[in-house]
Design an enzyme around this catalytic site. Structure first.
Site, mmCIF file in Angstrom:
data_model
loop_
_atom_site.group_PDB
_atom_site.id
_atom_site.type_symbol
_atom_site.label_atom_id
_atom_site.label_comp_id
_atom_site.label_asym_id
_atom_site.label_seq_id
_atom_site.Cartn_x
_atom_site.Cartn_y
_atom_site.Cartn_z
ATOM 1 C CE1 TYR A 54 0.735 1.692 4.230
ATOM 2 C CE2 TYR A 54 1.034 -0.685 4.419
ATOM 3 C CZ TYR A 54 1.229 0.599 4.911
ATOM 4 O OH TYR A 54 1.930 0.783 6.072
ATOM 5 C CG PHE A 64 0.101 9.245 5.416
ATOM 6 C CD1 PHE A 64 -0.107 8.033 6.058
ATOM 7 C CD2 PHE A 64 -0.885 9.712 4.545
ATOM 8 C CE1 PHE A 64 -1.260 7.296 5.857
ATOM 9 C CE2 PHE A 64 -2.045 8.969 4.338
ATOM 10 C CZ PHE A 64 -2.232 7.755 4.990
ATOM 11 C CG ASP A 65 2.882 3.918 6.353
ATOM 12 O OD1 ASP A 65 4.080 3.653 6.157
ATOM 13 O OD2 ASP A 65 2.115 3.185 7.002
ATOM 14 C CB ILE A 84 -8.359 2.682 9.344
ATOM 15 C CG1 ILE A 84 -7.913 2.382 7.913
ATOM 16 C CG2 ILE A 84 -7.280 3.464 10.107
ATOM 17 C CD1 ILE A 84 -7.677 3.627 7.062
ATOM 18 C CE1 TYR A 110 -4.679 5.765 12.001
ATOM 19 C CE2 TYR A 110 -4.839 6.415 9.689
ATOM 20 C CZ TYR A 110 -4.347 5.581 10.670
ATOM 21 O OH TYR A 110 -3.514 4.544 10.322
ATOM 22 C CG PHE A 127 -4.898 3.976 2.232
ATOM 23 C CD1 PHE A 127 -3.650 3.817 2.820
ATOM 24 C CD2 PHE A 127 -5.913 4.574 2.968
ATOM 25 C CE1 PHE A 127 -3.413 4.230 4.120
ATOM 26 C CE2 PHE A 127 -5.691 4.997 4.264
ATOM 27 C CZ PHE A 127 -4.431 4.823 4.847
#
Length: 465
Positions: A54, A64-65, A84, A110, A127
């Site tokens: 991902y 961010f990731d 999540i 979140y 995502f």
């Protein structure tokens, strides 16, 4: 609007025209856009361990990731709240090999608080997810893959059946896709073998919630084992599958939920049940019942003398009966353990000594077994069974000593043969060299060589042994 504001707006991600709302409520909270089609029609279910790559971005494109950047696939258990909510919902719709973009509103990600410092408050997240594979949920305690579950329909609440619970189920058993049994059944969990329910299915049901419907795959050790089931045309070591629905259940009361009087009452009930199982040769089921008595009463204290005596009598009977059951299933160590506990309560109990003696004979500890049978005779001089066991012990001890004697005799004969060979070899060396040399130091040289020869022979003998 300034140019900077226009540029910023143009960078904000907007779902494409093929994006679909996949939320159960159709509230637009999770939009999914497939960018690479997957294989087949199967999708992972609740409890499956999925493997994905991902990349997570904010709507302005900020990453961010990313597992892709780390070069390491990410695994998690689907539908268990490990990620999540958008992921639990979104990945469950994906096929193997599929790649999709999930646009997730804050309430599916979140929330209001975000996840500082990378994810701000009330952030919509984007995502890109690729699903590689998944594994069914492993329900075994050792995680050996012997009992695998795929949930078809989630159950209610959080409660699950415990051993002793009354369960109402519908199940269909299949081997190689062919149905071999289908039935509705109500039974007590832990006693399913009475109704032809295999061990793995009972173990799985302890993880079910009311109303749950699941597919259970069982390896042979949790199903019909090395014998198979000729009645169902199932060969030895076969893997089978069940589709199971837990319609209803009523949990069994645990010991901590009962008062002392209830424990006494239940102990009498399970003692009778255990004895019935024993009489019909169902020793493992009998063991379960007698162990319940111990768990109920082991630490109970009664002020009333009559109830205190009843408690002690039940515990003594439970330990003695457990010893007899363990003898039947050839678990001699547990026989000894149960007898020891019985003898703590009644140091002169003939059955305790006799059964412990039998177990010690099973372990070939004939000397100590004989001691137990001799104690039985001291307590009951007319006990013919104990006399016979003592004679048997004496014969076994005699046989053992004779075997030991023969072993030592053979060993010493072997040593003698090796010594003879060595002496012959040394004598040959001595005759060849002579006793004295011209300088008068021949004896010392020969002795040194003989010492070396002896040392080498000793090493060789040790290695051979």
């Amino acid at each position: 609007m300034t140019m900077n504001e226009e540029d910023q707006k143009s960078n904000i991600y907007t779902p494409g025209p093929n994006a679909v709302d996949i939320t159960p409520e159709k509230d637009g909270g999770i939009l999914k856009e497939i960018i690479k089609e997957g294989e087949g029609n199967d999708t992972p279910g609740t409890g499956h361990t999925v493997s994905v790559h991902y990349t997570g971005r904010l709507t302005d494109g900020t990453v961010f990731d990313s597992s892709v950047e780390r070069g390491e696939k990410f695994e998690f258990q689907l539908g268990k709240g490990e990620v999540i909510k958008a992921w639990d919902v979104g990945v469950a719709t994906m096929k193997k090999g599929e790649k999709a973009v999930l646009t997730c509103k804050p309430e599916y990600a979140y929330g209001e608080s975000g996840s500082p410092p990378k994810i701000p408050e009330n952030a919509t997240l984007v995502f890109e997810v690729e699903l590689f594979d998944w594994k069914m949920e492993d329900l075994t305690s050792k995680k050996d893959g012997g009992i695998l579950r795929k949930i078809i329909c989630l159950g209610e609440g959080y409660s699950t059946p415990n051993e002793g619970a009354s369960v109402e189920v519908h199940f269909t058993g299949k081997y190689n896709g062919v149905v071999f049994e289908e039935r509705d059944l109500t039974f007590t969990l832990g006693e399913g073998c009475e109704f032809g329910v295999v061990e793995g299915l009972e173990m799985a049901l302890e993880k079910f919630k009311k109303g749950e419907k699941s597919v259970i795959n069982l390896k042979s050790k949790y199903a019909f084992g090395s014998k198979g089931k000729a009645e169902f045309n199932i060969p030895p070591n076969a893997e089978i599958q069940y589709e199971v629905e837990l319609k209803n259940f009523e949990k069994a009361k645990q010991g901590w939920e009962m008062d002392s009087d209830e424990k006494l009452e239940q102990s009498e009930v399970v003692k009778t049940k255990g004895t019935d199982y024993f009489k019909t040769g169902k020793y493992n089921l009998a063991i379960k019942q007698y162990k319940k008595i111990v768990s109920f009463l082991e630490f109970e204290k009664f002020e009333e003398e009559e109830k205190a005596k009843q408690c002690e009598a039940l515990l003594l009977a439970a330990h003695l009966n457990l010893a007899m059951c363990y003898l039947k299933v050839d678990n001699n160590k547990e026989v000894i353990n149960s007898c020891d506990k019985a003898l703590e309560k009644d140091p002169n109990n003939v059955k305790g000594f006799f059964r412990r003696g039998q177990a010690r004979m099973g372990l070939k500890d004939y000397d100590v077994a004989k001691e137990d049978f001799e104690i039985v005779l001291k307590l009951d001089n007319n006990n013919k069974a104990a006399r016979n066991q003592i004679l048997l012990c004496n014969n076994k001890i005699k046989e053992y000593k004779q075997r030991e004697k023969n072993t030592y005799r053979n060993m010493f004969e072997k040593f003698a043969e090796q010594d003879a060979i060595r002496d012959k070899h040394i004598k040959g060396k001595t005759e060849e060299k002579g006793v004295w040399n011209a300088n008068g130091d021949g004896d010392k040289n020969i002795q040194d060589e003989m010492a070396d020869e002896e040392h080498n022979d000793d090493v060789s003998l040790t290695e051979t042994e």
